[in-house]
Motif scaffolding. Structure first.
Motif, PDB file in Angstrom:
ATOM      1  N   ARG A  58       0.622  -1.257   0.207  1.00 27.15           N
ATOM      2  CA  ARG A  58       0.013  -0.010   0.127  1.00 27.15           C
ATOM      3  C   ARG A  58       0.705   1.227  -0.048  1.00 27.15           C
ATOM      4  NH1 ARG A  58      -4.913   1.804   4.032  1.00 27.15           N
ATOM      5  NH2 ARG A  58      -5.657   3.527   2.844  1.00 27.15           N
ATOM      6  N   THR A  59       1.861   1.361   0.720  1.00 30.60           N
ATOM      7  CA  THR A  59       2.986   2.632   0.683  1.00 30.60           C
ATOM      8  C   THR A  59       3.468   2.663  -0.538  1.00 30.60           C
ATOM      9  OG1 THR A  59       3.233   2.123   3.237  1.00 30.60           O
ATOM     10  CG2 THR A  59       4.829   3.379   1.999  1.00 30.60           C
ATOM     11  N   ASN A  60       3.839   1.657  -1.068  1.00 31.39           N
ATOM     12  CA  ASN A  60       4.610   1.876  -2.534  1.00 31.39           C
ATOM     13  C   ASN A  60       3.494   2.152  -3.558  1.00 31.39           C
ATOM     14  OD1 ASN A  60       5.942   0.778  -5.019  1.00 31.39           O
ATOM     15  ND2 ASN A  60       7.470   0.005  -3.358  1.00 31.39           N
ATOM     16  N   LEU A  61       2.583   1.692  -3.489  1.00 29.97           N
ATOM     17  CA  LEU A  61       1.818   2.087  -4.501  1.00 29.97           C
ATOM     18  C   LEU A  61       1.056   3.554  -4.344  1.00 29.97           C
ATOM     19  CD1 LEU A  61      -0.894  -1.004  -4.687  1.00 29.97           C
ATOM     20  CD2 LEU A  61       0.752  -0.259  -6.487  1.00 29.97           C
ATOM     21  N   ARG A  62       0.752   3.872  -2.996  1.00 34.04           N
ATOM     22  CA  ARG A  62       0.347   5.185  -2.721  1.00 34.04           C
ATOM     23  C   ARG A  62       1.336   6.192  -3.127  1.00 34.04           C
ATOM     24  NH1 ARG A  62      -3.793   7.129   1.671  1.00 34.04           N
ATOM     25  NH2 ARG A  62      -4.825   5.716   0.443  1.00 34.04           N
ATOM     26  N   MET A  63       2.640   5.941  -2.708  1.00 33.27           N
ATOM     27  CA  MET A  63       3.623   7.122  -2.997  1.00 33.27           C
ATOM     28  C   MET A  63       3.848   7.157  -4.516  1.00 33.27           C
ATOM     29  SD  MET A  63       3.936   8.462  -0.501  1.00 33.27           S
ATOM     30  CE  MET A  63       3.428   8.116   0.986  1.00 33.27           C
ATOM     31  N   GLY A  64       3.762   5.876  -5.200  1.00 34.20           N
ATOM     32  CA  GLY A  64       4.163   5.804  -6.782  1.00 34.20           C
ATOM     33  C   GLY A  64       3.031   6.464  -7.438  1.00 34.20           C
ATOM     34  N   CYS A  65       1.844   6.175  -7.141  1.00 30.53           N
ATOM     35  CA  CYS A  65       0.495   6.730  -7.892  1.00 30.53           C
ATOM     36  C   CYS A  65       0.672   8.183  -7.740  1.00 30.53           C
ATOM     37  CB  CYS A  65      -0.409   6.297  -7.414  1.00 30.53           C
ATOM     38  SG  CYS A  65      -0.958   4.629  -8.108  1.00 30.53           S
ATOM     39  N   THR A  66       1.034   8.855  -6.587  1.00 28.14           N
ATOM     40  CA  THR A  66       0.970  10.249  -6.040  1.00 28.14           C
ATOM     41  C   THR A  66       2.149  10.861  -6.998  1.00 28.14           C
ATOM     42  OG1 THR A  66       0.173   9.844  -3.985  1.00 28.14           O
ATOM     43  CG2 THR A  66       1.159  11.963  -4.231  1.00 28.14           C
ATOM     44  N   ILE A  67       3.357  10.250  -7.015  1.00 29.65           N
ATOM     45  CA  ILE A  67       4.226  10.911  -7.750  1.00 29.65           C
ATOM     46  C   ILE A  67       3.837  11.063  -9.225  1.00 29.65           C
ATOM     47  CG2 ILE A  67       7.024  10.585  -8.575  1.00 29.65           C
ATOM     48  CD1 ILE A  67       6.434  11.725  -5.657  1.00 29.65           C
ATOM     49  N   LEU A  68       3.425   9.763  -9.718  1.00 30.18           N
ATOM     50  CA  LEU A  68       3.287   9.920 -11.079  1.00 30.18           C
ATOM     51  C   LEU A  68       2.220  10.782 -11.616  1.00 30.18           C
ATOM     52  CD1 LEU A  68       3.430   8.705 -14.008  1.00 30.18           C
ATOM     53  CD2 LEU A  68       1.836   6.768 -13.350  1.00 30.18           C
ATOM     54  N   LYS A  69       1.131  11.000 -10.602  1.00 31.20           N
ATOM     55  CA  LYS A  69       0.247  11.911 -10.948  1.00 31.20           C
ATOM     56  C   LYS A  69       0.786  13.303 -10.905  1.00 31.20           C
ATOM     57  CE  LYS A  69      -4.042  13.806 -11.487  1.00 31.20           C
ATOM     58  NZ  LYS A  69      -4.677  13.654 -12.659  1.00 31.20           N
ATOM     59  N   TYR A  70       1.712  13.507  -9.938  1.00 35.25           N
ATOM     60  CA  TYR A  70       2.078  14.875  -9.840  1.00 35.25           C
ATOM     61  C   TYR A  70       3.000  15.391 -10.987  1.00 35.25           C
ATOM     62  CZ  TYR A  70       5.775  18.384  -8.265  1.00 35.25           C
ATOM     63  OH  TYR A  70       6.540  19.468  -7.998  1.00 35.25           O
ATOM     64  N   TYR A  71       3.832  14.250 -11.614  1.00 38.21           N
ATOM     65  CA  TYR A  71       4.498  14.525 -12.781  1.00 38.21           C
ATOM     66  C   TYR A  71       3.509  14.756 -13.985  1.00 38.21           C
ATOM     67  CZ  TYR A  71       8.994  14.590 -10.619  1.00 38.21           C
ATOM     68  OH  TYR A  71      10.047  14.944  -9.991  1.00 38.21           O
ATOM     69  N   LEU A  72       2.633  14.081 -14.137  1.00 37.81           N
ATOM     70  CA  LEU A  72       1.537  14.170 -15.337  1.00 37.81           C
ATOM     71  C   LEU A  72       0.831  15.449 -15.114  1.00 37.81           C
ATOM     72  CD1 LEU A  72       0.138  12.633 -17.585  1.00 37.81           C
ATOM     73  CD2 LEU A  72      -1.630  12.093 -15.752  1.00 37.81           C
ATOM     74  N   GLU A  73       0.370  15.972 -14.005  1.00 35.51           N
ATOM     75  CA  GLU A  73       0.095  17.651 -14.097  1.00 35.51           C
ATOM     76  C   GLU A  73       1.394  18.532 -14.337  1.00 35.51           C
ATOM     77  OE1 GLU A  73      -1.580  17.808 -10.161  1.00 35.51           O
ATOM     78  OE2 GLU A  73      -3.231  16.620 -10.490  1.00 35.51           O
ATOM     79  N   LYS A  74       2.363  18.373 -13.949  1.00 34.39           N
ATOM     80  CA  LYS A  74       3.548  19.051 -14.128  1.00 34.39           C
ATOM     81  C   LYS A  74       3.689  19.123 -15.725  1.00 34.39           C
ATOM     82  CE  LYS A  74       4.734  21.152 -10.423  1.00 34.39           C
ATOM     83  NZ  LYS A  74       4.757  22.314 -10.243  1.00 34.39           N
ATOM     84  N   GLU A  75       3.458  18.020 -16.388  1.00 36.75           N
ATOM     85  CA  GLU A  75       3.697  18.294 -17.973  1.00 36.75           C
ATOM     86  C   GLU A  75       2.352  18.267 -18.653  1.00 36.75           C
ATOM     87  OE1 GLU A  75       6.463  17.800 -19.484  1.00 36.75           O
ATOM     88  OE2 GLU A  75       7.659  17.382 -17.816  1.00 36.75           O
ATOM     89  N   ASN A  76       1.500  18.916 -17.890  1.00 33.34           N
ATOM     90  CA  ASN A  76       0.164  19.364 -18.562  1.00 33.34           C
ATOM     91  C   ASN A  76      -0.563  18.240 -19.090  1.00 33.34           C
ATOM     92  OD1 ASN A  76       0.437  22.149 -17.758  1.00 33.34           O
ATOM     93  ND2 ASN A  76       1.785  22.411 -19.557  1.00 33.34           N
ATOM     94  N   GLY A  77      -0.697  17.139 -18.621  1.00 30.06           N
ATOM     95  CA  GLY A  77      -1.249  15.894 -19.157  1.00 30.06           C
ATOM     96  C   GLY A  77      -0.643  14.970 -20.228  1.00 30.06           C
ATOM     97  N   ASN A  78       0.596  15.286 -20.419  1.00 29.13           N
ATOM     98  CA  ASN A  78       1.391  14.902 -21.564  1.00 29.13           C
ATOM     99  C   ASN A  78       1.779  13.364 -20.735  1.00 29.13           C
ATOM    100  OD1 ASN A  78       3.016  13.840 -23.579  1.00 29.13           O
ATOM    101  ND2 ASN A  78       3.290  15.815 -24.055  1.00 29.13           N
ATOM    102  N   LEU A  79       1.489  12.359 -21.207  1.00 29.41           N
ATOM    103  CA  LEU A  79       1.920  11.198 -20.357  1.00 29.41           C
ATOM    104  C   LEU A  79       3.491  10.778 -20.632  1.00 29.41           C
ATOM    105  CD1 LEU A  79       1.169   8.909 -18.478  1.00 29.41           C
ATOM    106  CD2 LEU A  79       0.311   7.728 -20.599  1.00 29.41           C
ATOM    107  N   THR A  80       3.862  10.972 -21.771  1.00 29.53           N
ATOM    108  CA  THR A  80       5.284  10.515 -22.345  1.00 29.53           C
ATOM    109  C   THR A  80       6.274  11.236 -21.426  1.00 29.53           C
ATOM    110  OG1 THR A  80       4.596  10.080 -24.716  1.00 29.53           O
ATOM    111  CG2 THR A  80       6.897  10.384 -24.207  1.00 29.53           C
TER     112      THR A  80
END
Length: 199
Positions: free
Chosen positions: A147-169
């Motif tokens: 749970r800790t691994n998933l929660r932190m990994g998902c939070t970080i991935l979402k953070y970078y997705l927002e920083k890249e204005n939704g650009n997944l690559t």
């Protein structure tokens, strides 16, 4: 300590790892961050406090049945498989990510081995770098906790997705610490298209 209190304490300690240096999948990202990002701090604080259930239980059950069949070859035990899928679905939805994308990331990062350790020392399903444990004086924290691994990994991935204005690559490349390269993102897209995407 009661199990829920212990789990909450573990999640808070894990979040602290991020707050004091941006515990990220790739070591180059931690160096790139330098200072604590207040926006990331806020996201992690929210992540720790959110414990909602599935919004639509019927949709979640349909998804679990579908994904359970797809994951069967990698995780043969049905109870372990369903438990893992529930946690992936929950953490992905909490972070505002497609659960299928998180499945693709986990496949590429660890092939669903919660005890995976990379050649660089990244640990667990979403391959979190452990050097921050010593940096903040929490060497006893367990980065193999699902749970800790998933929660932190998902939070970080979402953070970078927002920083890249939704650009997944570029968001995926930042998550992996390979910004500027398409090798990692190609692997993710291949896994997503071949095994996890729902049409």
């Amino acid at each position: 300590m009661r199990p829920l209190a212990k789990q909450a304490s573990s999640l808070i300690r894990a979040a602290t790892l991020f707050l004091f240096g941006g515990l990220l999948v790739g070591p180059s990202l931690a160096a790139e961050q330098g200072n604590v990002d207040p926006e990331l701090r806020q996201l992690l604080q929210q992540a720790i406090n959110e414990n909602d259930s599935f919004e639509d239980r019927f949709e979640a059950e349909v998804w679990l049945v579908d994904m359970s069949q797809r994951l069967k070859a990698r995780v043969p035990d049905p109870q372990r498989r369903l438990s893992l899928l529930k946690q992936i679905h929950f953490e992905a939805k909490r972070a505002g990510l497609w659960p299928e994308l998180v499945l693709a990331v986990i496949e590429v990062e660890s092939n669903f081995d919660r005890f995976a350790i990379s050649s660089a020392g990244a640990m667990g399903l979403m391959q979190v770098m452990p050097f921050w444990l010593d940096e903040i004086g929490q060497p006893g924290d367990n980065l193999f906790d699902i749970r800790t691994n998933l929660r932190m990994g998902c939070t970080i991935l979402k953070y970078y997705l927002e920083k890249e204005n939704g650009n997944l690559t570029p968001a995926l490349a930042r998550y992996n610490g390979s910004y500027g390269s398409h090798r990692y993102t190609t692997k993710i897209y291949t896994a997503l298209d071949n095994r996890w995407r729902r049409y």
